[in-house]
Design a protein around this motif. Structure first.
Motif, PDB file in Angstrom:
ATOM      1  N   UNK A  18     -29.328  -5.330   5.628  1.00 28.95           N
ATOM      2  CA  UNK A  18     -30.655  -5.172   6.220  1.00 28.95           C
ATOM      3  C   UNK A  18     -31.657  -6.178   5.661  1.00 28.95           C
ATOM      4  N   UNK A  19     -31.776  -6.217   4.326  1.00 29.81           N
ATOM      5  CA  UNK A  19     -32.769  -7.082   3.700  1.00 29.81           C
ATOM      6  C   UNK A  19     -34.190  -6.589   3.861  1.00 29.81           C
ATOM      7  N   UNK A  20     -34.350  -5.383   4.380  1.00 28.29           N
ATOM      8  CA  UNK A  20     -35.689  -4.821   4.614  1.00 28.29           C
ATOM      9  C   UNK A  20     -35.789  -3.451   3.949  1.00 28.29           C
ATOM     10  N   UNK A  21     -36.825  -3.265   3.147  1.00 28.56           N
ATOM     11  CA  UNK A  21     -36.971  -2.031   2.387  1.00 28.56           C
ATOM     12  C   UNK A  21     -37.132  -0.807   3.269  1.00 28.56           C
ATOM     13  N   UNK A  22     -37.669  -0.982   4.492  1.00 26.71           N
ATOM     14  CA  UNK A  22     -37.906   0.170   5.370  1.00 26.71           C
ATOM     15  C   UNK A  22     -36.623   0.873   5.782  1.00 26.71           C
ATOM     16  N   UNK A  23     -35.511   0.173   5.734  1.00 21.75           N
ATOM     17  CA  UNK A  23     -34.258   0.740   6.224  1.00 21.75           C
ATOM     18  C   UNK A  23     -33.527   1.574   5.175  1.00 21.75           C
ATOM     19  N   UNK A  24     -34.147   1.787   4.028  1.00 22.54           N
ATOM     20  CA  UNK A  24     -33.467   2.502   2.944  1.00 22.54           C
ATOM     21  C   UNK A  24     -33.998   3.893   2.688  1.00 22.54           C
ATOM     22  N   UNK A  25     -34.313   4.627   3.751  1.00 20.12           N
ATOM     23  CA  UNK A  25     -34.857   5.982   3.574  1.00 20.12           C
ATOM     24  C   UNK A  25     -33.714   6.968   3.357  1.00 20.12           C
ATOM     25  N   UNK A  26     -33.314   7.114   2.118  1.00 21.72           N
ATOM     26  CA  UNK A  26     -32.222   8.039   1.792  1.00 21.72           C
ATOM     27  C   UNK A  26     -32.690   9.503   1.818  1.00 21.72           C
ATOM     28  N   UNK A  27     -33.960   9.733   2.008  1.00 14.77           N
ATOM     29  CA  UNK A  27     -34.495  11.093   1.960  1.00 14.77           C
ATOM     30  C   UNK A  27     -34.514  11.766   3.335  1.00 14.77           C
ATOM     31  N   UNK A  28     -34.327  10.992   4.394  1.00 11.34           N
ATOM     32  CA  UNK A  28     -34.329  11.583   5.735  1.00 11.34           C
ATOM     33  C   UNK A  28     -32.910  11.833   6.247  1.00 11.34           C
ATOM     34  N   UNK A  29     -31.912  11.335   5.521  1.00 13.04           N
ATOM     35  CA  UNK A  29     -30.510  11.520   5.913  1.00 13.04           C
ATOM     36  C   UNK A  29     -30.026  12.868   5.395  1.00 13.04           C
TER      37      UNK A  29
END
Length: 296
Positions: A280-291
């Motif tokens: 990804x290279x984008x911080x927005x794609x790392x939402x481990x809290x919504x999975x």
């Protein structure tokens, strides 16, 4: 990893010449003997007995560590230290990796219209006083949100290669990038939200989510640094992520896996989220809290 001759961060503190220990602020500490003497002078033998009982209770509850009760727990300079050429090269390497993370996260934060606060990275030996209490090399590299510093004893890299069978400079860089990921979480307010879950039934679950997101952020850093990578570097990082998964460590230490005690995520999860950040290279794609937890 191509690192020699590149920019080195100025935000590295060399604490290798300091004696370890101390209280929460990293300054000179007052040992148990001194405290008991003061209590005895003021309250007598009864006061000393009460203080000892309270100390034992605090130890059992994990409120204080044994190191905090040691006299002379100062982190004041203890004189010059002997540094081998190999250790100096590691020191220089760490400064370059930290500079890379500075460039990565300054850019990522600016893209979102916010300012990235540069963290400090402290190199020490053995033990050191931090804003989070006494730090020990035996615990490995760590980030303290209270003082916003990363702490590492360079001897950990020998442990990474020997015990975890994860040699290589990029494996070492991944470890730093993961801890810097925790700094990013602190700046974004994620760390404080997870801290509010401590003591509750979801404490371990939220700890795993926090750690996997830090792995994702390490992958984001790797994506920004790809032009400096050599063939095999990503495999080094993946090998390290695999070796320090909760399941791998538990099986190595106890011979069995206990999912209810996970705090960092499995080897497979850690590798997956690092890879996701790399792609990804984008911080927005790392939402481990919504999975959903079962799908992390």
């Amino acid at each position: 990893m191509q690192w020699k001759g590149r920019r080195e961060s100025e935000n590295v503190e060399d604490a290798r010449g300091q004696s370890g220990g101390g209280g929460g602020g990293g300054g000179g500490g007052i040992g148990a003997g001194t405290i008991l003497t003061l209590i005895g002078q003021r309250f007598g033998l009864k006061g000393i007995l009460i203080a000892i009982v309270l100390a034992v209770v605090a130890l059992n509850l994990g409120i204080i560590s044994p190191e905090m009760l040691v006299d002379g727990g100062s982190s004041a300079p203890s004189g010059p230290v002997e540094i081998t050429p190999e250790e100096q090269e590691r020191f220089d390497f760490v400064k370059v990796v930290l500079a890379d993370t500075e460039d990565c996260w300054t850019e990522e934060f600016a893209r979102r219209g916010i300012r990235y606060e540069l963290p400090k990275l402290v190199i020490y030996r053995g033990r050191i006083g931090t804003g989070c209490g006494v730090g020990s090399a035996s615990a490995g590299p760590f980030y303290c949100p209270a003082d916003r510093k990363v702490y590492i004893d360079l001897g950990f890299y020998d442990e990474l290669a020997r015990t975890f069978r994860s040699p290589g400079d990029f494996a070492q860089a991944y470890v730093i990038a993961h801890e810097i990921g925790h700094h990013v979480q602190t700046l974004l307010g994620t760390t404080s939200k997870v801290a509010a879950k401590r003591g509750g039934p979801e404490e371990n679950e939220y700890s795993v989510r926090l750690e996997l997101q830090a792995d994702f952020y390490a992958g984001v850093w790797a994506a920004h640094s790809q032009k400096y990578l050599d063939p095999g570097d990503i495999e080094e990082a993946m090998r390290a992520a695999n070796a320090i998964g909760d399941d791998a460590i538990q099986k190595k230490m106890t011979g069995r896996v206990m999912p209810h005690a996970f705090t960092h995520g499995t080897s497979e999860q850690r590798m997956r989220w690092f890879t996701a950040g790399l792609r990804s290279g984008r911080m927005e794609d790392g939402d481990t809290f919504s999975v959903p937890y079962g799908k992390l």
